[in-house]
Design a protein around this motif. Sequence first.
Motif, PDB file in Angstrom:
ATOM      1  N   ARG A 358    -152.615  29.727 -51.115  1.00  0.00           N
ATOM      2  CA  ARG A 358    -152.607  28.265 -51.107  1.00  0.00           C
ATOM      3  C   ARG A 358    -151.203  27.665 -51.155  1.00  0.00           C
ATOM      4  N   TRP A 359    -150.176  28.495 -51.148  1.00  0.00           N
ATOM      5  CA  TRP A 359    -148.809  27.958 -51.167  1.00  0.00           C
ATOM      6  C   TRP A 359    -148.539  27.127 -49.914  1.00  0.00           C
ATOM      7  N   LEU A 360    -148.863  27.674 -48.734  1.00  0.00           N
ATOM      8  CA  LEU A 360    -148.628  26.928 -47.494  1.00  0.00           C
ATOM      9  C   LEU A 360    -149.535  25.701 -47.417  1.00  0.00           C
ATOM     10  N   GLU A 361    -150.711  25.809 -47.980  1.00  0.00           N
ATOM     11  CA  GLU A 361    -151.616  24.642 -48.027  1.00  0.00           C
ATOM     12  C   GLU A 361    -150.981  23.514 -48.830  1.00  0.00           C
ATOM     13  N   TYR A 362    -150.337  23.871 -49.950  1.00  0.00           N
ATOM     14  CA  TYR A 362    -149.693  22.845 -50.773  1.00  0.00           C
ATOM     15  C   TYR A 362    -148.444  22.285 -50.093  1.00  0.00           C
ATOM     16  N   VAL A 363    -147.714  23.130 -49.392  1.00  0.00           N
ATOM     17  CA  VAL A 363    -146.567  22.636 -48.614  1.00  0.00           C
ATOM     18  C   VAL A 363    -147.053  21.611 -47.588  1.00  0.00           C
ATOM     19  N   ARG A 364    -148.149  21.941 -46.883  1.00  0.00           N
ATOM     20  CA  ARG A 364    -148.717  21.007 -45.899  1.00  0.00           C
ATOM     21  C   ARG A 364    -149.165  19.710 -46.579  1.00  0.00           C
ATOM     22  N   LEU A 635    -144.948  18.400 -37.937  1.00  0.00           N
ATOM     23  CA  LEU A 635    -146.224  18.887 -37.407  1.00  0.00           C
ATOM     24  C   LEU A 635    -146.912  19.680 -38.505  1.00  0.00           C
ATOM     25  N   LEU A 636    -148.220  19.481 -38.662  1.00  0.00           N
ATOM     26  CA  LEU A 636    -148.872  19.958 -39.873  1.00  0.00           C
ATOM     27  C   LEU A 636    -150.076  20.850 -39.665  1.00  0.00           C
ATOM     28  N   MET A 637    -150.339  21.264 -38.446  1.00  0.00           N
ATOM     29  CA  MET A 637    -151.413  22.226 -38.264  1.00  0.00           C
ATOM     30  C   MET A 637    -151.012  23.554 -38.909  1.00  0.00           C
ATOM     31  N   PRO A 638    -151.981  24.391 -39.307  1.00  0.00           N
ATOM     32  CA  PRO A 638    -151.629  25.660 -39.959  1.00  0.00           C
ATOM     33  C   PRO A 638    -150.643  26.506 -39.157  1.00  0.00           C
ATOM     34  N   SER A 639    -150.707  26.430 -37.836  1.00  0.00           N
ATOM     35  CA  SER A 639    -149.774  27.219 -37.026  1.00  0.00           C
ATOM     36  C   SER A 639    -148.355  26.666 -37.080  1.00  0.00           C
TER      37      SER A 639
END
Length: 769
Positions: A358-364, A635-639
Amino acid sequence: MFSGKPMKPTFKSYLPPVQTDVKKTIEPPIKKLEPKLLQGEIVVNEVNFVRKCISSESSQDDFWGKLICTNFKVSFIPQDAPPKQKSKLSHLLLGEHDIPLTCLEQVVTVNDTKGKKKVLGSNQKLKFNPTELILYCKDLRIIRFCFDEAGPESAKKVCLAIAHYSHPADLHLLFGFEYQGRRYHESKGQRVNGSSRRGGLQTPIFDRPSDWDREIKRTGASEWRICSINEGYGISASLPEYIVVPVSLADQDLKQYSIFFTDQRIPLWCWNHPNGSALVRMASISDPVQQKKIEQRIFTAITKSHPQRSEVIRSDLDKCLPNIQDIQAAFVKVRQICVIDPFEESEERWLSSIENSRWLEYVRAFLKHSAEIVYHLDGKNASVVLQEEEDRDLNCVVSSLVQLMLDPQYRSFTGFQTLVQKEWVTAGHRFLDRCNHLKKNDKEEVFSPLFVLFLDCVWQMMNQYPAAFEFTEAYLTVLSDSMWIPLFSTFLFNSPKQRVQHLMDFAKNKAIPQGEDQVVYFPPVWDWSQQFSIKDQTLFNNPMYVGKGAACVQNGEVKTFKRTKQKTYSSTLRGTSASMRNGLKGGEDPMTRRGSLVSELKPYFSAVKDESPSERFFRDWFSRPIDQQGLLIPLLMPSHVVLWKLFFLRWVPEACIPKGGPITAYYKLSQLVDEIEILQSQLRQYKGSSPGSTPLPSPSGPHSDQRRMYFKASSPNDPPTPPDFLTSSFPFTPVGNLCRRSIHGTPISKFLNGARIWLSTETLVNDTV
């Protein structure tokens, strides 16, 4: 194993000093291993014949030497020092094998024979003799020492010393106080008549009205004024002495309102948009009876400060963003996956494990919410109030990111440092607590990575818009490392008041005259010359940076590239938290949630019938050529949001790419930019200097030491091959950290070596290579 171990010193090394001359006549003396100590640094404990483990599978590459604990660092001195690595960023205060005590998170002792392991704290006893010492560091290093040939009692004592000194109970026991005191008195001769000038420091500290006045004028905030009601920290202990407030709010009213805010933190102005909308941050109001009345008065004053009397929108970050504990847990998980877990056991699910942390999720989440705030300030021409219970954590991240997206000044080198100083240090982020510098009485805590999260968000934007930032990811990484070096005032305190009080006591104890500027005797981290040479500081310069006023590169390919990204981004911004509301009217959710499935099927640039104003704003922005010196929206898509590899994987040898990775592009670009600057310099010489300019001394271009790039342009005769020392972890090196097991035998290596099938780890285990 003794196969790879160098010969132990002979009995001659134990001869008394008086017999040294006799020994010299027989054979060369054995090298005495002495640490390099800073001013005021003393050796607390040491142990000889220690093995620093380089590989967990074989000891043939390990280093033998002396392990030392000082009042500043843990230092290892190899008996046979390897040749100096060119790829290592040369630090003026720390050696290659040094770890500041404040960088240690866990000190773990192991006894292999008894099967015992113990996490050591300060003032603890150790009932067994350690055979290993494992140091878990806050910068993600893991370093292991073995005591198989060392004296057991000496090994135990050095372990206990490291554990004790790494978490002192008192702030003044941190080494910076001793070091800067000695340094101040020894550098007296360098100051002119005892002058307390700031030594050419360009980054404002925001401890005086003039610093705030410059920001007000630069942003055109004509309806805002500098307020001094907190002089002497009489109102709030965590706010700076000088804050910026609406002109229409009287000091008396602010004093009256302050008692109802958490920690008396009255609203704090951050930034003004050219259209007049303001970004403000404030703490929660503790009294529900007074809340509505006070908010009404404050929001009315903010409205009056706007030329069009535009609405005020409040964003409650506690309700719409992950809390500190969630962020901390995500960081622990991503560190476990990147650094601690054996890679071959999780290879096939590694990327999903990173996502599940969830680290990248929180960055997003933080980038997305900041972009929504940008829409209100820039697209709706509305002022925004960021609210958090204490206004000292999440507000720091979001306010900084919003300003970074809107104001190109903060994407310059000095501007970014100004932003960190203003929104983190001066605004009262608890660096002392969040960095976990001191021993806690109640429980052992890990540090809270709020500032690391912010730097990761900045890196994501740099990764997407590499020409918009003057600094590099190496600079961001070094800045994060500086949190663990207690020699600078920037990351050492919880608030401006704490900083002033402790430095006043420090000045008194060290006999520093009253009236001396604190920046002189206890400098901030922004004085990079204390840590790095001029040449190494050029690693901070981004060769791709498009500076203010430079022409924007625009061509068909760039436009096409942006167009393909536009659609995916708008779908990520559909809907925002219900906490975003009009502070005065309690109006509707300004960006109503809408289904995104239909929009996914629409052509990229076709207008959507039920498109919200926010979606139109973002669609319009992505349809235009990017202005590197204008508004930037991530840009905020997971990719698009990816793992910051230099930070998370720099100490993992298996993850390093020799002669590859982003550093190769950086190397080529630096050479190209350096060559262009030399040619431009030569052209100016041949054409003659223009009116008002200073001619350069040599037609060959600027001197090597004065050139902006770390990698200089090579001569036409040099072969066009990158240096041997380039790796993807440049300018850091993974050597000397706890390596996980070798990657030979993993599914990928088996496949590349001719495995017949590609199914699963279990299948390939039985497959012969």
